[in-house]
Design a protein around this motif. Structure first.
Motif, PDB file in Angstrom:
ATOM      1  N   LEU A   1       7.348 -12.791 -18.946  1.00 49.47           N
ATOM      2  CA  LEU A   1       7.456 -12.414 -17.535  1.00 49.47           C
ATOM      3  C   LEU A   1       6.381 -11.424 -17.103  1.00 49.47           C
ATOM      4  N   SER A   2       5.713 -10.805 -18.049  1.00 50.52           N
ATOM      5  CA  SER A   2       4.604  -9.913 -17.688  1.00 50.52           C
ATOM      6  C   SER A   2       3.440 -10.701 -17.076  1.00 50.52           C
ATOM      7  N   ALA A   3       3.453 -12.044 -17.200  1.00 48.35           N
ATOM      8  CA  ALA A   3       2.415 -12.900 -16.605  1.00 48.35           C
ATOM      9  C   ALA A   3       2.746 -13.278 -15.166  1.00 48.35           C
ATOM     10  N   LEU A   4       3.695 -12.596 -14.574  1.00 52.96           N
ATOM     11  CA  LEU A   4       4.169 -12.919 -13.233  1.00 52.96           C
ATOM     12  C   LEU A   4       3.043 -13.104 -12.227  1.00 52.96           C
ATOM     13  N   TRP A   5       2.118 -12.140 -12.156  1.00 55.36           N
ATOM     14  CA  TRP A   5       1.082 -12.182 -11.117  1.00 55.36           C
ATOM     15  C   TRP A   5       0.205 -13.414 -11.240  1.00 55.36           C
ATOM     16  N   GLU A   6       0.027 -13.936 -12.466  1.00 59.46           N
ATOM     17  CA  GLU A   6      -0.780 -15.142 -12.669  1.00 59.46           C
ATOM     18  C   GLU A   6      -0.093 -16.374 -12.094  1.00 59.46           C
ATOM     19  N   GLN A   7       1.207 -16.318 -11.932  1.00 58.68           N
ATOM     20  CA  GLN A   7       1.975 -17.482 -11.492  1.00 58.68           C
ATOM     21  C   GLN A   7       2.340 -17.461 -10.010  1.00 58.68           C
ATOM     22  N   LEU A   8       1.945 -16.407  -9.283  1.00 58.74           N
ATOM     23  CA  LEU A   8       2.228 -16.369  -7.845  1.00 58.74           C
ATOM     24  C   LEU A   8       1.428 -17.462  -7.147  1.00 58.74           C
ATOM     25  N   ALA A   9       2.061 -18.127  -6.205  1.00 63.95           N
ATOM     26  CA  ALA A   9       1.402 -19.175  -5.430  1.00 63.95           C
ATOM     27  C   ALA A   9       1.475 -18.810  -3.951  1.00 63.95           C
TER      28      ALA A   9
ATOM     29  N   ASP B   1       0.178  -3.702 -13.985  1.00 64.86           N
ATOM     30  CA  ASP B   1      -0.222  -3.992 -15.365  1.00 64.86           C
ATOM     31  C   ASP B   1       0.827  -4.803 -16.126  1.00 64.86           C
ATOM     32  N   ASP B   2       2.095  -4.467 -15.945  1.00 60.22           N
ATOM     33  CA  ASP B   2       3.185  -5.164 -16.641  1.00 60.22           C
ATOM     34  C   ASP B   2       4.435  -5.120 -15.770  1.00 60.22           C
ATOM     35  N   PRO B   3       4.547  -6.044 -14.820  1.00 55.54           N
ATOM     36  CA  PRO B   3       5.672  -5.996 -13.882  1.00 55.54           C
ATOM     37  C   PRO B   3       7.031  -6.111 -14.553  1.00 55.54           C
ATOM     38  N   SER B   4       7.069  -6.677 -15.753  1.00 56.37           N
ATOM     39  CA  SER B   4       8.358  -6.816 -16.435  1.00 56.37           C
ATOM     40  C   SER B   4       8.899  -5.478 -16.930  1.00 56.37           C
ATOM     41  N   ALA B   5       8.060  -4.450 -16.953  1.00 58.61           N
ATOM     42  CA  ALA B   5       8.473  -3.135 -17.456  1.00 58.61           C
ATOM     43  C   ALA B   5       8.998  -2.218 -16.358  1.00 58.61           C
ATOM     44  N   VAL B   6       9.027  -2.691 -15.103  1.00 56.06           N
ATOM     45  CA  VAL B   6       9.385  -1.840 -13.970  1.00 56.06           C
ATOM     46  C   VAL B   6      10.610  -2.405 -13.259  1.00 56.06           C
ATOM     47  N   CYS B   7      11.488  -1.497 -12.869  1.00 52.98           N
ATOM     48  CA  CYS B   7      12.613  -1.866 -12.015  1.00 52.98           C
ATOM     49  C   CYS B   7      12.494  -1.052 -10.734  1.00 52.98           C
ATOM     50  N   PRO B   8      12.342  -1.720  -9.592  1.00 53.46           N
ATOM     51  CA  PRO B   8      12.295  -0.953  -8.345  1.00 53.46           C
ATOM     52  C   PRO B   8      13.564  -0.107  -8.229  1.00 53.46           C
ATOM     53  N   PRO B   9      13.468   1.122  -7.729  1.00 54.70           N
ATOM     54  CA  PRO B   9      14.645   1.990  -7.632  1.00 54.70           C
ATOM     55  C   PRO B   9      15.793   1.293  -6.890  1.00 54.70           C
TER      56      PRO B   9
ATOM     57  N   GLU C   1       0.827  -1.210   0.000  1.00 53.77           N
ATOM     58  CA  GLU C   1       0.000   0.000   0.000  1.00 53.77           C
ATOM     59  C   GLU C   1       0.862   1.261   0.000  1.00 53.77           C
ATOM     60  N   ASP C   2       1.990   1.245   0.711  1.00 56.56           N
ATOM     61  CA  ASP C   2       2.902   2.397   0.714  1.00 56.56           C
ATOM     62  C   ASP C   2       3.459   2.652  -0.685  1.00 56.56           C
ATOM     63  N   VAL C   3       3.849   1.573  -1.360  1.00 57.34           N
ATOM     64  CA  VAL C   3       4.367   1.710  -2.729  1.00 57.34           C
ATOM     65  C   VAL C   3       3.280   2.271  -3.626  1.00 57.34           C
ATOM     66  N   ARG C   4       2.047   1.757  -3.487  1.00 57.26           N
ATOM     67  CA  ARG C   4       0.930   2.225  -4.312  1.00 57.26           C
ATOM     68  C   ARG C   4       0.684   3.719  -4.112  1.00 57.26           C
ATOM     69  N   GLN C   5       0.740   4.187  -2.864  1.00 51.46           N
ATOM     70  CA  GLN C   5       0.475   5.592  -2.579  1.00 51.46           C
ATOM     71  C   GLN C   5       1.636   6.504  -2.978  1.00 51.46           C
ATOM     72  N   ARG C   6       2.858   6.091  -2.722  1.00 47.63           N
ATOM     73  CA  ARG C   6       4.022   6.943  -2.967  1.00 47.63           C
ATOM     74  C   ARG C   6       4.482   6.946  -4.413  1.00 47.63           C
ATOM     75  N   PHE C   7       4.227   5.867  -5.125  1.00 49.18           N
ATOM     76  CA  PHE C   7       4.701   5.724  -6.506  1.00 49.18           C
ATOM     77  C   PHE C   7       3.529   5.313  -7.392  1.00 49.18           C
ATOM     78  N   THR C   8       2.479   6.111  -7.403  1.00 50.82           N
ATOM     79  CA  THR C   8       1.207   5.743  -8.022  1.00 50.82           C
ATOM     80  C   THR C   8       1.356   5.275  -9.462  1.00 50.82           C
TER      81      THR C   8
ATOM     82  N   LYS D   1       1.088   1.321 -10.733  1.00 51.74           N
ATOM     83  CA  LYS D   1       0.091   0.882 -11.717  1.00 51.74           C
ATOM     84  C   LYS D   1       0.768   0.104 -12.837  1.00 51.74           C
ATOM     85  N   GLN D   2       1.906   0.607 -13.290  1.00 55.77           N
ATOM     86  CA  GLN D   2       2.650  -0.095 -14.328  1.00 55.77           C
ATOM     87  C   GLN D   2       3.150  -1.447 -13.807  1.00 55.77           C
ATOM     88  N   TRP D   3       3.602  -1.494 -12.561  1.00 53.83           N
ATOM     89  CA  TRP D   3       4.076  -2.724 -11.920  1.00 53.83           C
ATOM     90  C   TRP D   3       2.955  -3.773 -11.907  1.00 53.83           C
TER      91      TRP D   3
END
Length: 194
Positions: free
Chosen positions: A166-174, A109-117, A94-101, A105-107
């Motif tokens: 790798l953009s399908a990451l969230w579908e593969q979380l267990a 929608d497509d986590p493969s397109a984002v690199c955490p700072p 939730e902190d990440v969502r609020q501070r880096f809106t 959102k990109q993370w």
């Protein structure tokens, strides 16, 4: 290698608090340790011959529990560690969502397109873990091997083994403490075991 089995690290205090968790010193909760023990007991009699994890505290604890139950000595391969969240490490989702809106959102929608700072991309982590698993496979060609992995790197491997981007990451979380089995000689053959 006959079979590759992945057991996910059990819940830690941080994962229970929905914090991004790749810190080396965060231990399992008592409930997490028990969940791991129950998951690993289901693997008794499966002929597992080797056990690997990273040196992170929760990984190491999970591997020690697995080793005790299965009578295997854990081996450490640090390239099996969780995604490096960089400056996001320890933040609640939730902190990440609020501070880096926008980035959050990109993370989603497509986590493969984002690199955490100051962290690593999914591609970097997937490459690191895939190479480590390939080395382990070469070392244990005809053996059943157990890997202890954190959720994101486990999901990255699932994506690779199932031929997904790798953009399908969230579908593969267990779920934490879950067990997945793979037949590396006959991909894609991933399946969850209860």
């Amino acid at each position: 290698m006959a079979l590759l089995v992945v057991v996910q690290v059990g819940p830690t205090e941080w994962s229970v608090q929905d914090r991004l968790d790749s810190a080396p010193g965060v231990p399992l909760t008592a409930e997490g340790a028990e969940a791991v023990r129950q998951a690993v007991q289901s693997l008794a009699g499966r002929g597992l011959q080797a056990l690997y994890s990273s040196a992170n505290e929760a990984d190491r604890q999970t591997a020690e529990i697995a080793g005790e139950v299965l009578r295997l000595r854990p081996h450490v391969v640090n390239d099996l560690r969780e995604l490096d969240y960089g400056l996001w490490q320890g933040l609640r989702t939730e902190d990440v969502r609020q501070r880096f809106t926008r980035v959050y959102k990109q993370w989603i929608d497509d986590p493969s397109a984002v690199c955490p700072p100051e962290g690593e991309t999914l591609y970097q982590a997937a490459d690191r873990v895939s190479k480590a698993v390939d080395r382990i496979r070469r070392k244990h060609r005809n053996a059943n091997v157990l890997l202890v992995l954190h959720p994101v790197v486990a999901a990255l491997l699932r994506c690779r083994w199932l031929g997904q981007d790798l953009s399908a990451l969230w579908e593969q979380l267990a779920e934490p403490s879950s067990v997945s089995e793979y037949d590396p000689d006959h991909p894609p053959a991933a399946r969850e075991t209860p």
